[in-house]
Design a protein around this motif. Sequence first.
Motif, short mmCIF file in Angstrom:
data_model
loop_
_atom_site.label_atom_id
_atom_site.label_comp_id
_atom_site.label_asym_id
_atom_site.label_seq_id
_atom_site.Cartn_x
_atom_site.Cartn_y
_atom_site.Cartn_z
N GLY A 63 -1.60 -11.47 -9.42
CA GLY A 63 -0.60 -10.46 -9.07
C GLY A 63 -0.04 -10.62 -7.67
O GLY A 63 1.18 -10.69 -7.48
N PRO A 64 -0.93 -10.69 -6.64
CA PRO A 64 -0.42 -10.89 -5.29
C PRO A 64 0.41 -12.17 -5.14
O PRO A 64 1.43 -12.19 -4.44
CB PRO A 64 -1.69 -10.96 -4.44
CG PRO A 64 -2.70 -10.18 -5.20
CD PRO A 64 -2.38 -10.42 -6.66
N ASP A 113 -3.17 -3.70 -3.90
CA ASP A 113 -3.12 -2.70 -2.84
C ASP A 113 -2.34 -1.45 -3.25
O ASP A 113 -1.41 -1.02 -2.56
CB ASP A 113 -2.50 -3.32 -1.58
CG ASP A 113 -2.85 -2.54 -0.33
OD1 ASP A 113 -3.86 -1.82 -0.35
OD2 ASP A 113 -2.09 -2.62 0.65
N PRO A 114 -2.72 -0.83 -4.37
CA PRO A 114 -1.99 0.35 -4.83
C PRO A 114 -2.36 1.60 -4.04
O PRO A 114 -3.44 1.67 -3.44
CB PRO A 114 -2.46 0.49 -6.29
CG PRO A 114 -3.87 -0.02 -6.26
CD PRO A 114 -3.87 -1.14 -5.25
N LYS A 115 -1.47 2.57 -4.03
CA LYS A 115 -1.81 3.89 -3.48
C LYS A 115 -2.64 4.66 -4.50
O LYS A 115 -3.50 5.46 -4.14
CB LYS A 115 -0.53 4.69 -3.17
CG LYS A 115 0.18 4.27 -1.92
CD LYS A 115 1.33 5.23 -1.64
CE LYS A 115 2.04 4.84 -0.35
NZ LYS A 115 3.18 5.72 -0.07
N ILE A 116 -2.32 4.44 -5.78
CA ILE A 116 -3.02 5.15 -6.86
C ILE A 116 -3.52 4.13 -7.88
O ILE A 116 -2.75 3.29 -8.36
CB ILE A 116 -2.10 6.16 -7.55
CG1 ILE A 116 -1.54 7.16 -6.54
CG2 ILE A 116 -2.86 6.90 -8.66
CD1 ILE A 116 -0.51 8.10 -7.13
N VAL A 141 -15.74 2.08 -4.63
CA VAL A 141 -14.31 2.03 -4.29
C VAL A 141 -13.87 3.37 -3.71
O VAL A 141 -13.16 3.43 -2.70
CB VAL A 141 -13.45 1.67 -5.53
CG1 VAL A 141 -11.97 1.85 -5.25
CG2 VAL A 141 -13.74 0.23 -5.97
N ALA A 142 -14.32 4.45 -4.32
CA ALA A 142 -13.96 5.78 -3.84
C ALA A 142 -14.48 6.00 -2.42
O ALA A 142 -13.79 6.62 -1.59
CB ALA A 142 -14.52 6.85 -4.78
N ASP A 143 -15.67 5.49 -2.12
CA ASP A 143 -16.28 5.70 -0.81
C ASP A 143 -15.69 4.81 0.28
O ASP A 143 -15.72 5.17 1.45
CB ASP A 143 -17.80 5.46 -0.88
CG ASP A 143 -18.52 6.54 -1.67
OD1 ASP A 143 -17.94 7.63 -1.87
OD2 ASP A 143 -19.66 6.28 -2.11
N SER A 144 -15.18 3.63 -0.10
CA SER A 144 -14.81 2.65 0.93
C SER A 144 -13.31 2.39 1.05
O SER A 144 -12.91 1.55 1.85
CB SER A 144 -15.54 1.32 0.65
OG SER A 144 -15.22 0.85 -0.64
N THR A 145 -12.49 3.07 0.27
CA THR A 145 -11.04 2.88 0.39
C THR A 145 -10.36 4.25 0.43
O THR A 145 -10.99 5.27 0.17
CB THR A 145 -10.45 2.09 -0.80
OG1 THR A 145 -10.44 2.92 -1.96
CG2 THR A 145 -11.25 0.83 -1.09
N ASP A 146 -9.08 4.24 0.77
CA ASP A 146 -8.31 5.49 0.73
C ASP A 146 -7.39 5.53 -0.49
O ASP A 146 -6.42 6.27 -0.52
CB ASP A 146 -7.51 5.69 2.02
CG ASP A 146 -6.53 4.55 2.28
OD1 ASP A 146 -6.51 3.60 1.49
OD2 ASP A 146 -5.80 4.64 3.28
N ILE A 147 -7.71 4.71 -1.49
CA ILE A 147 -6.94 4.67 -2.73
C ILE A 147 -7.29 5.90 -3.57
O ILE A 147 -8.47 6.20 -3.77
CB ILE A 147 -7.23 3.39 -3.53
CG1 ILE A 147 -6.78 2.16 -2.75
CG2 ILE A 147 -6.54 3.43 -4.90
CD1 ILE A 147 -7.23 0.85 -3.37
N SER A 148 -6.28 6.61 -4.03
CA SER A 148 -6.52 7.70 -4.97
C SER A 148 -6.75 7.11 -6.35
O SER A 148 -6.08 6.15 -6.75
CB SER A 148 -5.32 8.64 -5.02
OG SER A 148 -5.13 9.27 -3.77
#
Length: 200
Positions: A63-64, A113-116, A141-148
């Motif tokens: 993808g990238p 690198d999505p926001k959501i 992932v929830a603990d280590s990123t700011d991705i919703s």
Amino acid sequence: PSGCGKTTLLRMLAGFEEPNEGVVKIDGSDVSGLPAHKRPTNTVFQSYALFPHLTVRDNVAFGPRRRGVKDAHSQADRALTLVQMDHLAARKPGQLSGGQQQRVAIARALAMDPKILLLDEVTSALDPELVGDVLQVLRDVADSTDISMLIVTHEMTFARDVSHKVMMFDGGQVLEQGPPDEVLGNPTHERTKRFLTSIL
């Protein structure tokens, strides 16, 4: 319950389907007219949909690289480390277990690198002993990123442990929403009470 509109909601957020009425907003911006590839979302489906002829690393970098990212493999390596699959980066998907393939699919979505991050029943095709591994990856992932993350799941323990907010759907309607302990522990809607009683 099945058929209540959870996956349809994810598909509308991702841009695979358009709502019949209303708008889809992300960070306050109307994205209703944007195609899927221009939205700040990425979806992990029930099926892994990995390219069998590519290595794990190349699958995640695909993808990238298509997006023109120069360090696509570095981005892939970071995502694989996050889901604890970096040690298997040189393998092909056919050499992995179902849980490992699902982790690669999650890494592939994270590499964009999505926001959501939209996850549709990502544990439904896994053997019970592998479900915990994938759910732990999502906790990490929830603990280590700011991705919703918006997760469609029937795993009530996971929803209670990881979620900041739980929404109960039925017939395309949100019955109730709020903190998991509140919604799952003390539901106010009769339909929610009946549903939770049937599965807990």
